[in-house]
Scaffold this motif. Structure first.
Motif, PDB file in Angstrom:
ATOM      1  N   TRP A  12      38.631  43.636 -20.570  1.00  0.00           N
ATOM      2  CA  TRP A  12      39.642  43.141 -19.654  1.00  0.00           C
ATOM      3  C   TRP A  12      40.948  42.855 -20.383  1.00  0.00           C
ATOM      4  CZ3 TRP A  12      39.924  37.460 -17.771  1.00  0.00           C
ATOM      5  CH2 TRP A  12      41.017  37.317 -16.921  1.00  0.00           C
ATOM      6  N   LEU A  13      40.950  41.887 -21.329  1.00  0.00           N
ATOM      7  CA  LEU A  13      42.214  41.447 -21.908  1.00  0.00           C
ATOM      8  C   LEU A  13      42.761  42.422 -22.940  1.00  0.00           C
ATOM      9  CD1 LEU A  13      41.426  37.668 -22.363  1.00  0.00           C
ATOM     10  CD2 LEU A  13      42.860  38.728 -20.639  1.00  0.00           C
ATOM     11  N   MET A  65      34.976  40.099 -21.732  1.00  0.00           N
ATOM     12  CA  MET A  65      36.304  39.651 -21.330  1.00  0.00           C
ATOM     13  C   MET A  65      37.367  40.222 -22.261  1.00  0.00           C
ATOM     14  SD  MET A  65      37.572  35.793 -20.713  1.00  0.00           S
ATOM     15  CE  MET A  65      38.253  35.108 -22.188  1.00  0.00           C
ATOM     16  N   PRO A 100      49.678  47.506 -26.631  1.00  0.00           N
ATOM     17  CA  PRO A 100      48.889  48.751 -26.539  1.00  0.00           C
ATOM     18  C   PRO A 100      49.008  49.453 -25.191  1.00  0.00           C
ATOM     19  CG  PRO A 100      47.493  46.830 -27.020  1.00  0.00           C
ATOM     20  CD  PRO A 100      48.843  46.315 -26.738  1.00  0.00           C
ATOM     21  N   LYS A 101      49.382  48.721 -24.151  1.00  0.00           N
ATOM     22  CA  LYS A 101      49.469  49.345 -22.823  1.00  0.00           C
ATOM     23  C   LYS A 101      50.749  50.149 -22.638  1.00  0.00           C
ATOM     24  CE  LYS A 101      47.102  45.441 -20.622  1.00  0.00           C
ATOM     25  NZ  LYS A 101      45.734  45.841 -20.403  1.00  0.00           N
ATOM     26  N   GLN A 103      49.290  41.531 -25.657  1.00  0.00           N
ATOM     27  CA  GLN A 103      48.442  42.243 -24.698  1.00  0.00           C
ATOM     28  C   GLN A 103      49.118  43.511 -24.209  1.00  0.00           C
ATOM     29  OE1 GLN A 103      45.530  40.909 -23.540  1.00  0.00           O
ATOM     30  NE2 GLN A 103      45.669  38.707 -23.813  1.00  0.00           N
ATOM     31  N   VAL A 132      48.950  39.413 -17.814  1.00  0.00           N
ATOM     32  CA  VAL A 132      48.416  40.766 -17.660  1.00  0.00           C
ATOM     33  C   VAL A 132      48.263  41.102 -16.177  1.00  0.00           C
ATOM     34  CG1 VAL A 132      46.436  42.242 -18.152  1.00  0.00           C
ATOM     35  CG2 VAL A 132      47.277  40.696 -19.884  1.00  0.00           C
ATOM     36  N   GLU A 133      47.858  40.099 -15.419  1.00  0.00           N
ATOM     37  CA  GLU A 133      47.722  40.320 -13.976  1.00  0.00           C
ATOM     38  C   GLU A 133      49.079  40.691 -13.377  1.00  0.00           C
ATOM     39  OE1 GLU A 133      46.106  36.891 -11.905  1.00  0.00           O
ATOM     40  OE2 GLU A 133      47.260  37.572 -10.179  1.00  0.00           O
ATOM     41  N   GLU A 178      49.900  44.261 -14.263  1.00  0.00           N
ATOM     42  CA  GLU A 178      49.178  45.242 -13.447  1.00  0.00           C
ATOM     43  C   GLU A 178      49.759  45.299 -12.033  1.00  0.00           C
ATOM     44  OE1 GLU A 178      46.897  47.245 -14.462  1.00  0.00           O
ATOM     45  OE2 GLU A 178      46.466  46.415 -16.440  1.00  0.00           O
ATOM     46  N   ALA A 179      50.173  44.118 -11.539  1.00  0.00           N
ATOM     47  CA  ALA A 179      50.656  44.077 -10.160  1.00  0.00           C
ATOM     48  C   ALA A 179      52.013  44.747 -10.011  1.00  0.00           C
ATOM     49  CB  ALA A 179      50.731  42.629  -9.681  1.00  0.00           C
ATOM     50  N   ASP A 227      44.280  50.582  -9.356  1.00  0.00           N
ATOM     51  CA  ASP A 227      44.207  50.065 -10.718  1.00  0.00           C
ATOM     52  C   ASP A 227      44.289  48.549 -10.727  1.00  0.00           C
ATOM     53  OD1 ASP A 227      43.914  52.474 -11.776  1.00  0.00           O
ATOM     54  OD2 ASP A 227      45.735  52.476 -12.999  1.00  0.00           O
ATOM     55  N   PHE A 228      45.196  48.037  -9.915  1.00  0.00           N
ATOM     56  CA  PHE A 228      45.377  46.586  -9.900  1.00  0.00           C
ATOM     57  C   PHE A 228      44.112  45.897  -9.427  1.00  0.00           C
ATOM     58  CE2 PHE A 228      46.507  42.752  -7.475  1.00  0.00           C
ATOM     59  CZ  PHE A 228      46.966  41.983  -8.519  1.00  0.00           C
ATOM     60  N   ARG A 286      48.385  34.600  -3.547  1.00  0.00           N
ATOM     61  CA  ARG A 286      49.656  34.956  -4.172  1.00  0.00           C
ATOM     62  C   ARG A 286      50.255  36.200  -3.523  1.00  0.00           C
ATOM     63  NH1 ARG A 286      47.889  35.046  -9.946  1.00  0.00           N
ATOM     64  NH2 ARG A 286      46.962  33.038  -9.566  1.00  0.00           N
ATOM     65  N   ASN A 313      41.433  46.294 -12.219  1.00  0.00           N
ATOM     66  CA  ASN A 313      41.790  45.654 -13.476  1.00  0.00           C
ATOM     67  C   ASN A 313      41.932  44.153 -13.362  1.00  0.00           C
ATOM     68  OD1 ASN A 313      42.116  46.605 -16.004  1.00  0.00           O
ATOM     69  ND2 ASN A 313      43.900  47.805 -15.495  1.00  0.00           N
ATOM     70  N   SER A 314      42.609  43.717 -12.342  1.00  0.00           N
ATOM     71  CA  SER A 314      42.973  42.307 -12.281  1.00  0.00           C
ATOM     72  C   SER A 314      42.088  41.526 -11.335  1.00  0.00           C
ATOM     73  CB  SER A 314      44.425  42.144 -11.838  1.00  0.00           C
ATOM     74  OG  SER A 314      45.253  42.646 -12.828  1.00  0.00           O
ATOM     75  N   VAL A 353      50.732  53.951 -22.910  1.00  0.00           N
ATOM     76  CA  VAL A 353      49.872  54.575 -21.905  1.00  0.00           C
ATOM     77  C   VAL A 353      50.590  54.638 -20.564  1.00  0.00           C
ATOM     78  CG1 VAL A 353      47.661  54.433 -20.739  1.00  0.00           C
ATOM     79  CG2 VAL A 353      47.844  53.730 -23.114  1.00  0.00           C
ATOM     80  N   ILE A 389      44.589  35.075  -6.224  1.00  0.00           N
ATOM     81  CA  ILE A 389      45.331  36.336  -6.252  1.00  0.00           C
ATOM     82  C   ILE A 389      45.668  36.767  -4.834  1.00  0.00           C
ATOM     83  CG2 ILE A 389      45.205  38.764  -6.921  1.00  0.00           C
ATOM     84  CD1 ILE A 389      43.480  37.981  -9.227  1.00  0.00           C
ATOM     85  N   ALA A 447      43.618  50.699 -25.033  1.00  0.00           N
ATOM     86  CA  ALA A 447      44.543  50.923 -23.925  1.00  0.00           C
ATOM     87  C   ALA A 447      44.314  52.265 -23.231  1.00  0.00           C
ATOM     88  CB  ALA A 447      45.977  50.853 -24.434  1.00  0.00           C
ATOM     89  N   LEU A 448      43.679  53.214 -23.938  1.00  0.00           N
ATOM     90  CA  LEU A 448      43.524  54.540 -23.344  1.00  0.00           C
ATOM     91  C   LEU A 448      42.325  54.626 -22.403  1.00  0.00           C
ATOM     92  CD1 LEU A 448      44.419  56.896 -26.311  1.00  0.00           C
ATOM     93  CD2 LEU A 448      45.736  56.475 -24.249  1.00  0.00           C
ATOM     94  N   ILE A 503      36.076  57.282 -24.015  1.00  0.00           N
ATOM     95  CA  ILE A 503      36.784  56.112 -24.530  1.00  0.00           C
ATOM     96  C   ILE A 503      36.531  54.948 -23.583  1.00  0.00           C
ATOM     97  CG2 ILE A 503      39.030  55.174 -25.135  1.00  0.00           C
ATOM     98  CD1 ILE A 503      39.957  58.050 -25.549  1.00  0.00           C
ATOM     99  N   ALA A 552      43.208  41.929 -25.968  1.00  0.00           N
ATOM    100  CA  ALA A 552      43.560  41.135 -27.142  1.00  0.00           C
ATOM    101  C   ALA A 552      43.392  39.690 -26.730  1.00  0.00           C
ATOM    102  CB  ALA A 552      44.994  41.391 -27.592  1.00  0.00           C
ATOM    103  N   ALA A 553      43.015  38.856 -27.675  1.00  0.00           N
ATOM    104  CA  ALA A 553      42.825  37.467 -27.272  1.00  0.00           C
ATOM    105  C   ALA A 553      43.126  36.533 -28.417  1.00  0.00           C
ATOM    106  CB  ALA A 553      41.393  37.240 -26.794  1.00  0.00           C
TER     107      ALA A 553
END
Lengths: 435, 358
Positions: free
Chosen positions: B255-256, B251, A113-114, A110, A86-87, A90-91, B46-47, B302, B50-51, A117, B299, B178-179, B174, B258-259
């Motif tokens: 965040w995820l 989480m 659903p994205k 994962q 997912v990271e 997003e990146a 967003d990144f 990276r 989100n991440s 959008v 991150i 995802a929305l 919401i 789905a898990a």
């Protein structure tokens, strides 16, 4: 003084190359590749990522890209981990990504659903959520050339065609105990009911992939007539070894298309002789397109493959097939929209109208490489045929014709599953299909 | 210089025993909150949100949860991943049965299920200590993982065996699915994390927290003074698992999306234990620092080669990443075994007396 000048010159040169790099990056089709060259599944992830990248490099070198626009493939390391996947998503999504190929069912779930959008389609080629093949319910997800359920039905069909049919037989199903392995179970249970065979299930946890002795002890106790495996990574080689150890007849042991790679059977060697596996992409390098890859990419040192002989192996060719589907979808999208630089939305159109016919495959230099993929608005899974290959102790040999899936039954079940998936999701984006 | 306290007088016991007795610290806290609540939602990409920010907050909360147990009460646990899972699965089941109820409320409720499970697995801690307790909490981890796979009711009989977060609204916006925009999700997570941190901070500085620390420092002495080990240990397990459960639910829901059971495996237990040890046992700031170190640093590493214009393979970067992080963990623990929080405290002390050495 001279040293300062030299440093200055180097910095200038570096800046210049940087500029060139970014200038060319603007005019290119951007395809992210969620690869895993590290982690527990790296042995499978590396050839897939190589095949995927090399095909695009070949297109860039030979044809100057697709429709005159070069393709940039950027790898992002996921380690087969859903969170890192997912990271990566997003990146990379902001850079004009055309399509995502997650190569992991966990990551696919994962991203589904994205996708609507962010308006970037997901192509989970032969994995992921089977129900996503229902195009009306999942406009943004594709799983060519076939779903797990198609594949399972083909395998059952094959078993049914062997000595006296499947009725009354006992089928053992050994699977990796995660979403991926559990995916085909509903279909298997249904088929068991309809075709009159019994199913015994042997789950293998991720942690016990390399220690399956207890499962195979149970197999020995249950004595199934056939074994089917949904395995991945280190699980496959272990399973074949264990099967050989309890003297289970290996020619009655069928893996799915993720359980039949060279990396899986090479460590087993002669002991694995006779083991069968499904596949959707041919092996070997006897295709003009693959010869071009060798010529333009591998021999030119532009590939990441460790050895020239890696080209043409099962998972390398699988990754390449993925690239072919993406490339053809880009081409279709370019033709349909008349634009050279397409967006994720155009790409969706391209994937939906993909027609990878026998003739087209021949033009691409891939005659007989895979069963034709004829997509439609309704059908995002295409229901393509598979064939079986057998390990002869050293390499894979194709042993069956193309086996089409039981489309009617599978489709009906897919639609039920798709309904179930979107049932608790208000505002889920669907689409209308004619005819 | 910056940290000069001259002229700050404390005229009441309340002021003297405040959590942030120094004015500059209070200003800093307000500044951090301002950045977190206003600047980041306005300017973060967003990144980044989100991440980086959302997972950082989630892991920081989980680390706080484990810190209560390990840092403040001295009971080492390897079951955090499992307890996070209990929170996530119960939030999922709750929202399945009560789709109309405010999801934030349900997530706060889901922690109680985790607390109950945590208390059950905390019972052995009354008899066994140290490494033996590690083994029993590990058993909890494995049992819970098994339950998440084997009880299909928990994931609503999904074919994939994964829990998928449905779209839910709170206060007409919401917030999940995802929305939901990253900013909204971030603000929800941030509010819950800040709120729970505040609660935990009060708990720790109160009677209950003190009884935990007495148990940690010397349980026999604590018992003689009148702390009941049963109450102290089980309440630590309950609060710790509650926090971990809420973190797990956050989480998955924020965040995820789905898990699978993979998201709650023993690796996560270890990850959070590392955050706690590296950040500083028995320190709330340390939980945040540890989470930042373990989650954000990779991150950043990276992203570095690309930002510098170097063309290095993604996998090579990943390998280098593992090496750098591993080396840094060792180095930091050699420099300061009490974790980043202690380093932070030392730096603060130096700043207070600067420019004089003491």
């Amino acid at each position: 003084m001279f040293r300062k000048l030299a440093t200055g010159a180097t910095i200038l040169a570096m800046a210049a190359t940087l500029q060139v790099g970014s200038a060319s990056a603007e005019e290119s089709l951007y395809v992210p590749s969620l690869s895993y060259r590290t982690g527990p599944f790296a042995g499978n992830g590396i050839p897939v990522a190589n095949g995927f990248a090399d095909y695009f490099t070949m297109l860039n070198e030979r044809d100057g890209g697709i429709g005159g626009v070069p393709v940039t493939v950027e790898e992002c390391e996921t380690g087969y981990n859903a969170q890192k996947g997912v990271e990566c998503y997003e990146a990379t999504k902001g850079k004009g990504a055309l399509v995502y190929n997650p190569y992991s069912t966990g990551i696919t779930l994962q991203l589904i659903p994205k996708a609507p959008v962010d308006k970037i389609p997901v192509l989970s080629m032969g994995y992921g959520l089977s129900a996503a093949a229902v195009g009306e319910k999942f406009p943004w997800v594709f799983n060519y050339p076939a779903t797990y359920w198609d594949q399972m039905s083909s395998i059952i069909k094959y078993i049914d065609s062997q000595d006296g049919g499947i009725k009354g037989k006992k089928i053992g199903f050994i699977y990796l105990d995660v979403g991926y392995g559990k995916e085909p179970i509903p279909l298997l249970d249904r088929l068991a009911e309809e075709m009159g065979f019994t199913v015994v299930k042997f789950p293998v946890g991720v942690k016990e992939m390399q220690n399956q002795s207890s499962q195979w002890l149970n197999v020995r106790k249950e004595r199934p007539d056939w074994m089917i495996m949904w395995g991945w990574g280190a699980m496959n080689a272990t399973a074949v070894k264990e099967a050989a150890k309890i003297r289970y007849p290996l020619d009655r042991f069928i893996g799915n298309w993720w359980s039949g790679a060279n990396a899986d059977l090479e460590p087993v060697g002669q002991a694995g002789k006779g083991y069968l596996a499904a596949s959707m992409s041919a092996n070997g390098t006897d295709f003009p397109a693959i010869q071009d890859i060798l010529k333009y990419v591998v021999d030119a040192g532009k590939s990441q493959v460790a050895d020239r002989s890696d080209v043409g192996k099962v998972l390398y060719n699988r990754g390449m097939l993925n690239a072919v589907v993406v490339a053809e979808a880009i081409r279709t999208a370019q033709e349909m929209t008349g634009k050279k630089m397409i967006t994720g939305e155009d790409m969706r159109l391209g994937l939906e109208n993909l027609k990878l016919t026998k003739e087209r495959l021949k033009e691409l230099g891939l005659e007989g490489f895979t069963a034709p993929i004829i997509a439609s608005c309704k059908n995002h899974g295409s229901g393509g045929s598979i064939f079986l290959q057998q390990w002869d102790g050293e390499k894979w040999v194709r042993v069956s014709d193309e086996i089409p899936p039981m489309t009617d039954l599978v489709r009906e079940m897919l639609e039920e599953a798709a309904e179930k998936y979107i049932a608790d999701k208000p505002d889920w984006q669907t689409q209308e299909c004619d005819g | 210089m910056i940290y000069r306290e001259a002229g700050q007088f404390k005229t009441s016991y309340k002021q003297d025993s405040a959590i942030f007795p120094i004015l500059q610290d209070r200003i800093a806290i307000y500044f951090y909150l301002f950045v977190a609540f206003i600047v980041i939602p306005l300017f973060g990409s967003d990144f980044f949100i989100n991440s980086m920010m959302i997972p950082f907050l989630v892991f920081a909360l989980a680390a706080i949860g484990l810190n209560i147990l390990t840092g403040y009460t001295g009971q080492i646990s390897l079951g955090t991943g499992g307890f996070m899972g209990v929170g996530a699965y119960s939030a999922y089941k709750l929202t399945t049965y009560f789709p109309e109820t405010n999801i934030i409320l349900l997530i706060l409720l889901s922690g109680f299920f985790a607390a109950a499970v945590g208390m059950i697995f905390g019972l052995p801690s009354l008899r066994i200590k140290g490494f033996y307790l590690v083994v029993t909490t590990l058993a909890a981890q494995f049992f819970l993982e098994w339950a998440f796979i084997r009880i299909p009711w928990l994931y609503n009989y999904n074919d994939s065996g994964a829990i998928e977060v449905p779209q839910r609204e709170a206060f007409g916006i919401i917030v999940t699915g995802a929305l939901a925009t990253p900013t909204v999700r971030y603000l929800v997570v941030l509010s819950i994390v800040v709120f729970l941190t505040w609660i935990v901070s009060n708990l720790i500085h109160g009677r209950i927290g003190r009884s935990w620390m007495m148990i940690r420092d010397m349980d026999i002495a604590a018992e003689l003074i009148g702390v009941r080990p049963l109450h102290a240990k089980l309440s630590a397990f309950a609060v710790s698992s509650y926090i971990a459960g809420v973190a797990g639910a956050l989480m998955v829901f924020f965040w995820l999306g789905a898990a699978e059971v993979e998201s709650f495996d023993v690796n996560h237990s270890f990850l959070i234990l590392f955050m706690v040890i590296l950040g500083g046992l028995g320190s709330l700031v340390g939980s945040f620092l540890g989470a930042a170190f373990i989650w954000m640093l990779p991150i950043i590493i990276r992203a570095t080669p690309k930002a510098m214009g170097l063309d290095i393979n993604a996998s090579t970067v990943e390998q280098i990443n593992f090496m750098i992080i591993g080396a840094l963990i060792v180095i930091f623990l050699i420099i300061e075994p009490h974790g980043l929080a202690r380093l932070w405290a030392i730096a603060k002390q130096k700043l207070r007396v600067w420019p004089f050495p003491y």
